[in-house]
Design a protein around this motif. Structure first.
Motif, PDB file in Angstrom:
ATOM      1  N   SER A   1      54.136 -34.154 -80.299  1.00  0.00           N
ATOM      2  CA  SER A   1      53.702 -35.200 -79.381  1.00  0.00           C
ATOM      3  C   SER A   1      54.698 -35.882 -78.584  1.00  0.00           C
ATOM      4  CB  SER A   1      52.784 -35.956 -80.251  1.00  0.00           C
ATOM      5  OG  SER A   1      53.645 -36.707 -81.021  1.00  0.00           O
ATOM      6  N   ASP A   2      55.963 -35.481 -78.176  1.00  0.00           N
ATOM      7  CA  ASP A   2      56.647 -36.164 -77.622  1.00  0.00           C
ATOM      8  C   ASP A   2      56.804 -35.369 -76.116  1.00  0.00           C
ATOM      9  OD1 ASP A   2      57.783 -33.508 -77.709  1.00  0.00           O
ATOM     10  OD2 ASP A   2      59.611 -33.904 -78.790  1.00  0.00           O
TER      11      ASP A   2
ATOM     12  N   TRP B   1      58.446 -33.167 -74.857  1.00  0.00           N
ATOM     13  CA  TRP B   1      58.836 -31.872 -74.662  1.00  0.00           C
ATOM     14  C   TRP B   1      57.776 -30.851 -74.817  1.00  0.00           C
ATOM     15  CZ3 TRP B   1      63.717 -30.597 -73.192  1.00  0.00           C
ATOM     16  CH2 TRP B   1      64.870 -31.663 -73.462  1.00  0.00           C
ATOM     17  N   ASP B   2      56.881 -30.539 -73.795  1.00  0.00           N
ATOM     18  CA  ASP B   2      55.561 -30.121 -73.627  1.00  0.00           C
ATOM     19  C   ASP B   2      55.662 -28.466 -74.199  1.00  0.00           C
ATOM     20  OD1 ASP B   2      53.095 -28.997 -72.834  1.00  0.00           O
ATOM     21  OD2 ASP B   2      52.985 -29.867 -71.209  1.00  0.00           O
ATOM     22  N   LYS B   3      54.707 -28.256 -75.427  1.00  0.00           N
ATOM     23  CA  LYS B   3      54.725 -26.957 -75.916  1.00  0.00           C
ATOM     24  C   LYS B   3      54.425 -26.089 -75.023  1.00  0.00           C
ATOM     25  CE  LYS B   3      50.516 -27.948 -78.196  1.00  0.00           C
ATOM     26  NZ  LYS B   3      49.759 -28.093 -79.615  1.00  0.00           N
ATOM     27  N   ASP B   4      53.819 -26.270 -73.717  1.00  0.00           N
ATOM     28  CA  ASP B   4      53.323 -25.094 -72.902  1.00  0.00           C
ATOM     29  C   ASP B   4      54.813 -24.653 -72.014  1.00  0.00           C
ATOM     30  OD1 ASP B   4      50.938 -25.517 -73.362  1.00  0.00           O
ATOM     31  OD2 ASP B   4      50.366 -26.707 -71.821  1.00  0.00           O
ATOM     32  N   TYR B   5      55.838 -25.495 -72.350  1.00  0.00           N
ATOM     33  CA  TYR B   5      57.158 -25.018 -71.792  1.00  0.00           C
ATOM     34  C   TYR B   5      58.147 -24.656 -72.697  1.00  0.00           C
ATOM     35  CZ  TYR B   5      54.882 -26.769 -67.299  1.00  0.00           C
ATOM     36  OH  TYR B   5      54.282 -26.788 -66.606  1.00  0.00           O
ATOM     37  N   PHE B   6      58.065 -25.132 -73.760  1.00  0.00           N
ATOM     38  CA  PHE B   6      59.035 -24.900 -75.051  1.00  0.00           C
ATOM     39  C   PHE B   6      58.637 -24.647 -76.127  1.00  0.00           C
ATOM     40  CE2 PHE B   6      60.370 -28.535 -71.913  1.00  0.00           C
ATOM     41  CZ  PHE B   6      61.569 -27.999 -71.536  1.00  0.00           C
ATOM     42  N   ILE B   7      59.458 -23.626 -76.555  1.00  0.00           N
ATOM     43  CA  ILE B   7      59.096 -22.877 -78.133  1.00  0.00           C
ATOM     44  C   ILE B   7      59.821 -23.921 -78.898  1.00  0.00           C
ATOM     45  CG2 ILE B   7      59.347 -20.981 -79.382  1.00  0.00           C
ATOM     46  CD1 ILE B   7      59.414 -19.265 -76.871  1.00  0.00           C
ATOM     47  N   LYS B   8      59.366 -24.493 -80.020  1.00  0.00           N
ATOM     48  CA  LYS B   8      59.793 -25.494 -80.675  1.00  0.00           C
ATOM     49  C   LYS B   8      60.119 -24.751 -82.086  1.00  0.00           C
ATOM     50  CE  LYS B   8      57.586 -29.168 -78.523  1.00  0.00           C
ATOM     51  NZ  LYS B   8      56.895 -30.761 -78.637  1.00  0.00           N
ATOM     52  N   LYS B   9      61.469 -25.125 -82.491  1.00  0.00           N
ATOM     53  CA  LYS B   9      61.889 -24.528 -83.931  1.00  0.00           C
ATOM     54  C   LYS B   9      62.834 -25.885 -84.437  1.00  0.00           C
ATOM     55  CE  LYS B   9      62.003 -19.890 -82.585  1.00  0.00           C
ATOM     56  NZ  LYS B   9      61.429 -19.402 -83.581  1.00  0.00           N
TER      57      LYS B   9
END
Length: 205
Positions: free
Chosen positions: A62-63, A65-73
């Motif tokens: 929810s920060d 860094w939009d998960k549509d653009y960034f793969i979060k790990k």
């Protein structure tokens, strides 16, 4: 395939930009951290590559860094920065990415043209390095299809001392020892102490 790695710390008061906070206070240091993170995000979004965001503590969906653009790990749990970078690069190499570069999230001078240059130079160089004026580096990248030796990552990242004025030079020496071609990106300023924010202070406060 190309991949960009960004490391961030989960933004907690008193736990980010601690050297900067020593003179401007924890609240203001957190403001600077948010400002720099947003800048890094906007630069990364312009790049045509898969973007991997590695969090220090927990994945925040929810920060900014939009998960549509960034793969979060999550970063490797080791407290050692070199081990964290080694693990991230190794993971993406194993996923089949050819050109992989990491950029710092605390460099206001970085722009997408520098990142584009870095990936373009990886077509003909095994390694690219973006040195910082403080002796560290704000970016490093590898073309894994060109690397003949598997132990370069080990020698660059593991069993190293960080946060001193010879970090970039040590990386250059290691790369040269292996006989690989290095392209150096422009030297830029990281933000560590109060003097580093003078050029953009009015944009934050």
């Amino acid at each position: 395939m190309d991949a960009l790695i960004i490391f961030i710390k989960n933004p907690e008061l008193g736990k980010v930009k601690t050297r900067l906070a020593a003179t401007i206070g924890d609240q203001n240091a957190l403001k600077v951290y948010h400002f720099l993170s947003n800048h890094a995000k906007e630069v990364a979004i312009e790049l045509n590559a898969d973007r991997f965001l590695f969090y220090s503590s927990f994945i925040d969906n929810s920060d900014i860094w939009d998960k549509d653009y960034f793969i979060k790990k999550l970063q490797d749990p080791s407290p050692d920065l070199g081990q964290k970078m080694f693990a991230a690069f190794s993971q993406l190499k194993d996923q089949g990415y050819q050109k992989v570069m990491i950029m710092g999230s605390d460099c206001y001078d970085i722009n997408v043209d520098i990142l584009i240059e870095g990936f373009a130079q990886l077509d003909s160089h095994e390694v690219v390095l973006g040195p910082a004026f403080d002796g560290g580096y704000y970016a490093i990248g590898f073309n894994f299809n060109l690397l003949a030796e598997k132990d370069l990552l080990t020698d660059v990242f593991l069993n190293k001392t960080w946060s001193h004025d010879q970090v970039a030079n040590e990386a250059k020496s290691t790369i040269a020892k292996h006989g690989f071609s290095l392209h150096q990106l422009p030297t830029l300023s990281d933000v560590d102490v109060e003097a580093d924010i003078e050029n953009f202070r009015k944009k934050i406060f």
